[in-house]
Write a protein that holds these residues in place. Structure first.
Motif, PDB file in Angstrom:
ATOM      1  N   ALA A 121       0.835  -1.200   0.000  1.00  9.34           N
ATOM      2  CA  ALA A 121       0.000   0.000   0.000  1.00  9.34           C
ATOM      3  C   ALA A 121       0.871   1.252   0.000  1.00  9.34           C
ATOM      4  O   ALA A 121       1.916   1.306   0.663  1.00  9.34           O
ATOM      5  N   ALA A 122       0.433   2.277  -0.734  1.00 10.53           N
ATOM      6  CA  ALA A 122       1.128   3.560  -0.714  1.00 10.53           C
ATOM      7  C   ALA A 122       1.144   4.107   0.719  1.00 10.53           C
ATOM      8  O   ALA A 122       0.186   3.932   1.475  1.00 10.53           O
ATOM      9  N   HIS A 123       2.251   4.785   1.079  1.00 10.34           N
ATOM     10  CA  HIS A 123       2.385   5.186   2.483  1.00 10.34           C
ATOM     11  C   HIS A 123       3.252   6.420   2.615  1.00 10.34           C
ATOM     12  O   HIS A 123       3.967   6.821   1.691  1.00 10.34           O
ATOM     13  N   ARG A 124       3.190   7.029   3.814  1.00 10.79           N
ATOM     14  CA  ARG A 124       4.150   8.029   4.265  1.00 10.79           C
ATOM     15  C   ARG A 124       4.449   7.772   5.732  1.00 10.79           C
ATOM     16  O   ARG A 124       3.600   7.258   6.468  1.00 10.79           O
ATOM     17  N   THR A 125       5.670   8.120   6.147  1.00 16.15           N
ATOM     18  CA  THR A 125       6.108   7.921   7.525  1.00 16.15           C
ATOM     19  C   THR A 125       6.314   9.274   8.191  1.00 16.15           C
ATOM     20  O   THR A 125       6.858  10.199   7.578  1.00 16.15           O
ATOM     21  N   PHE A 126       5.880   9.372   9.461  1.00  9.98           N
ATOM     22  CA  PHE A 126       5.941  10.653  10.169  1.00  9.98           C
ATOM     23  C   PHE A 126       6.582  10.468  11.543  1.00  9.98           C
ATOM     24  O   PHE A 126       6.302   9.507  12.252  1.00  9.98           O
ATOM     25  N   ASP A 127       7.423  11.458  11.898  1.00 11.09           N
ATOM     26  CA  ASP A 127       8.001  11.530  13.245  1.00 11.09           C
ATOM     27  C   ASP A 127       7.290  12.564  14.105  1.00 11.09           C
ATOM     28  O   ASP A 127       7.516  12.620  15.314  1.00 11.09           O
ATOM     29  N   ASP A 128       6.460  13.377  13.483  1.00  7.81           N
ATOM     30  CA  ASP A 128       5.797  14.473  14.175  1.00  7.81           C
ATOM     31  C   ASP A 128       4.282  14.295  14.108  1.00  7.81           C
ATOM     32  O   ASP A 128       3.716  14.103  13.021  1.00  7.81           O
ATOM     33  N   ALA A 129       3.622  14.352  15.252  1.00  6.08           N
ATOM     34  CA  ALA A 129       2.180  14.093  15.321  1.00  6.08           C
ATOM     35  C   ALA A 129       1.384  15.138  14.532  1.00  6.08           C
ATOM     36  O   ALA A 129       0.424  14.795  13.830  1.00  6.08           O
ATOM     37  N   ASP A 130       1.758  16.411  14.634  1.00  5.90           N
ATOM     38  CA  ASP A 130       1.010  17.445  13.926  1.00  5.90           C
ATOM     39  C   ASP A 130       1.094  17.245  12.415  1.00  5.90           C
ATOM     40  O   ASP A 130       0.091  17.405  11.699  1.00  5.90           O
ATOM     41  N   GLU A 131       2.283  16.890  11.924  1.00  7.34           N
ATOM     42  CA  GLU A 131       2.427  16.651  10.494  1.00  7.34           C
ATOM     43  C   GLU A 131       1.598  15.447  10.057  1.00  7.34           C
ATOM     44  O   GLU A 131       1.002  15.442   8.970  1.00  7.34           O
ATOM     45  N   ALA A 132       1.581  14.411  10.889  1.00  4.35           N
ATOM     46  CA  ALA A 132       0.785  13.223  10.568  1.00  4.35           C
ATOM     47  C   ALA A 132      -0.697  13.576  10.496  1.00  4.35           C
ATOM     48  O   ALA A 132      -1.421  13.141   9.590  1.00  4.35           O
ATOM     49  N   ILE A 133      -1.168  14.371  11.441  1.00  2.00           N
ATOM     50  CA  ILE A 133      -2.583  14.754  11.473  1.00  2.00           C
ATOM     51  C   ILE A 133      -2.927  15.639  10.277  1.00  2.00           C
ATOM     52  O   ILE A 133      -3.998  15.496   9.661  1.00  2.00           O
ATOM     53  N   ASP A 134      -2.019  16.552   9.916  1.00  2.00           N
ATOM     54  CA  ASP A 134      -2.252  17.376   8.733  1.00  2.00           C
ATOM     55  C   ASP A 134      -2.390  16.509   7.484  1.00  2.00           C
ATOM     56  O   ASP A 134      -3.253  16.762   6.618  1.00  2.00           O
ATOM     57  N   HIS A 135      -1.563  15.473   7.387  1.00  4.45           N
ATOM     58  CA  HIS A 135      -1.623  14.565   6.237  1.00  4.45           C
ATOM     59  C   HIS A 135      -2.963  13.826   6.198  1.00  4.45           C
ATOM     60  O   HIS A 135      -3.578  13.691   5.128  1.00  4.45           O
TER      61      HIS A 135
END
Length: 431
Positions: A121-135
Motif C-alpha cells: 500500500a502507498a504510504h508516508r512515515t511521520f516523526d511528528d504528530a502534527d504533520e501526521a494529522i495534517d496529512h
C-alpha cells in the motif's frame, strides 16, 4: 538431537515447544522463560529467566549443551537474543536483530518493498504528530495508521473516519499508549480486499511453505472491536489451494527471498506474511519475523514430520520437506476480560491471579490447551496472568468438527472475567 531451547512465553511458544517434542520422541525442550503451569513431558520451563538480559539464557543453553535454539518472541528478537546465541556458538533457527527489522520497522520494510518491486500500500512515515494529522486531514479516510515499531499486536488502526485516524495518531504519538512503538507512525492507503496469511520456514536461500491459516484480529464477535493480535484462528484456510499458493510464491515469497539476499539479511527461521488480495494481485501488509499467536496454535499441529531434523537441514543448506496433516484445527483464545477495578484486555488494565478451573474436563485427543498468560500460584493453583491466558485448539476431520471440539473444551473452563469470541471459524474475518 537431545536438547532444544525455545525462547518465548506465549501460546505460540508452547505450540512450538509441543511441535518439537511431538515429532521427536527423544528431544527435551527447555522453554525460556516458558510457563511453569505447563505439565507436559519433555517441556521444561525456567520462569526465573526473564526477558531483561539474554546472558543467563545463553549460559543455561551452555549448561544443557543445547543442540538448537529457536527464539520465538518478538521482544527477544528485537533485542537481539538470536545474535547472542549465535555469538556463543549455538545453531539458531531464528532471525538476527538486523533480519528482524522486517518486523521491527514497518518503514524499513516499506522501503525494501519499493526497492525490490514488491507490491504494498502507498504510504508516508511521520516523526511528528502534527504533520501526521495534517496529512490525514489532507487525504481523508478510510486510512490505516500503524506504529512503526512493535506495539505488541495492538498498534494498527483501520480508520473509516478522519476523526478516528486523528485519535489513533494521538494515542500512538501523544498519549503514548503503546510506548516507543509510537515514536514514528506509518500512514498508508486503505486497501479493499481479502486478507490472506502465509507462513514459511526460511533457511538462507531455501524456504519451506507452512500450512495456511485464517485469524481473527478483532476483539469482538462480528469482527468488531479493536485490533488486538488475535482472538482465534483456523487451519487449513480456504485459500490453501495450488493456484493460491503458486500466486503467493510468484508475487510475494520469491521476490522477498530476492530482497533478503540482496540486502544480505541471511535470514533463518519462521516468517509470516500478511497480504491483501485485491483482484488477482497480492499486496504486502506487513511481515512478522516469527510465527503469529494464535496462528501457531493451528498451523504447527498440522506438521507431523520431525521438525528438529527439518530445522537442522535448513541450517546445513539442505531442504527436508515437511509432512502435513489434512486434519482441521480451530483455536479459540480465552482472554482476561473485565473484573472489578480493571477494564480487561485489550481495553486497558488487566487483573491477574484469578484461579482457573475445569481443565480436567478436557479430552486432549479432541481439544488441546496451549498456555499463554497463566501461572501457578504458591499453593499450586493455576491462575491467570495477563491478556491471552489460554488457547483451546480443537481438532477434527472437518472445520466444523474442530470448531465444535474447541468450543466444547472452552465451555467447561472458568475464571473471573473469562472472555472469548463465539464466532471463530464460523463468520470469516473479512466479511
Amino acid at each position: 538431537m537431545d536438547n532444544v531451547i525455545v525462547v518465548d512465553y506465549s501460546g505460540r511458544g508452547h505450540a512450538i515447544a509441543d511441535l518439537f517434542v511431538r515429532t521427536d520422541p527423544g528431544v527435551t525442550v527447555h522453554y525460556l522463560p516458558g510457563c511453569e503451569a505447563i505439565k507436559q513431558d519433555r517441556i521444561v520451563s525456567q520462569p526465573q529467566l526473564a526477558f531483561d538480559d539474554p546472558a543467563p539464557m545463553v549460559q543455561y543453553a551452555r549448561d544443557v549443551s543445547a543442540d538448537l535454539v529457536l527464539v520465538g518472541h518478538p521482544r527477544a528478537l528485537a533485542a537481539g537474543y538470536s545474535d547472542r546465541f549465535l555469538e556463543a556458538g549455538f545453531p539458531v533457527i531464528s532471525p538476527t536483530e538486523r533480519a528482524a527489522m522486517l518486523e521491527t520497522s514497518k518503514d524499513y520494510t516499506k522501503r525494501l518493498c519499493a526497492k525490490y518491486g514488491i507490491k504494498t500500500a502507498a504510504h508516508r512515515t511521520f516523526d511528528d504528530a502534527d504533520e501526521a494529522i495534517d496529512h490525514i486531514r489532507e487525504v481523508g479516510a478510510p486510512i490505516v495508521i500503524k506504529g512503526d515499531t512493535s506495539c505488541q499486536g495492538n498498534g494498527v488502526f483501520v480508520c473509516h473516519t478522519v476523526r478516528d485516524a486523528v485519535a489513533a495518531v494521538e494515542r500512538l504519538m501523544v498519549s503514548r499508549d503503546f510506548g516507543s512503538g509510537g515514536d514514528r507512525v506509518v500512514i498508508e492507503e486503505f486497501l479493499d480486499g481479502k486478507e490472506l496469511l502465509y507462513f514459511a520456514l526460511v533457511g538462507g536461500d531455501n524456504y519451506l511453505l507452512l500450512p495456511s491459516a485464517v485469524d481473527y484480529p478483532r476483539s469482538e464477535d462480528g469482527n468488531q472491536g479493536p485490533m488486538c493480535g488475535g482472538m482465534g484462528a483456523f487451519s487449513p484456510a480456504p485459500y490453501e489451494t495450488y493456484t493460491d499458493v503458486k500466486r503467493f510464491e510468484r508475487q510475494m515469497m520469491r521476490p522477498l527471498m530476492t530482497a533478503i539476499a540482496g540486502e544480505g539479511l541471511d535470514y533463518f527461521g519462521f516468517i509470516y506474511l500478511d497480504c491483501m488480495l485485491v483482484g488477482d494481485q497480492l499486496y504486502l501488509i506487513e511481515i512478522n519475523a516469527r510465527m503469529g499467536d494464535p496462528e501457531a496454535e493451528v498451523v504447527l499441529p498440522r506438521i507431523t514430520s520431525d521438525f528438529g531434523a527439518t530445522c537442522t537441514a535448513l541450517l546445513d543448506g539442505r531442504v527436508q520437506p515437511l509432512t502435513i496433516s489434512d486434519e482441521h484445527f480451530v483455536d479459540v483464545a480465552a482472554t482476561q476480560g473485565p473484573t472489578p477495578g480493571y477494564q480487561g484486555w485489550p481495553y486497558g488494565t488487566v487483573g491477574r491471579g484469578y484461579p482457573i478451573t475445569g481443565l480436567d474436563t478436557l479430552t486432549p485427543e479432541t481439544c488441546r490447551v496451549f498456555y499463554g498468560a497463566a501461572r501457578t500460584l504458591a499453593d499450586g493453583t493455576l491462575a491467570t496472568d495477563g491478556g491471552k491466558c489460554l488457547h483451546f485448539t480443537g481438532r477434527g476431520a472437518t472445520r466444523a468438527e474442530a470448531r465444535a471440539n474447541a468450543y466444547r473444551g472452552i465451555a467447561g473452563v472458568h475464571f473471573a472475567g473469562i472472555r472469548y469470541r463465539t464466532d471463530i471459524a464460523e463468520a470469516m474475518p473479512w466479511d
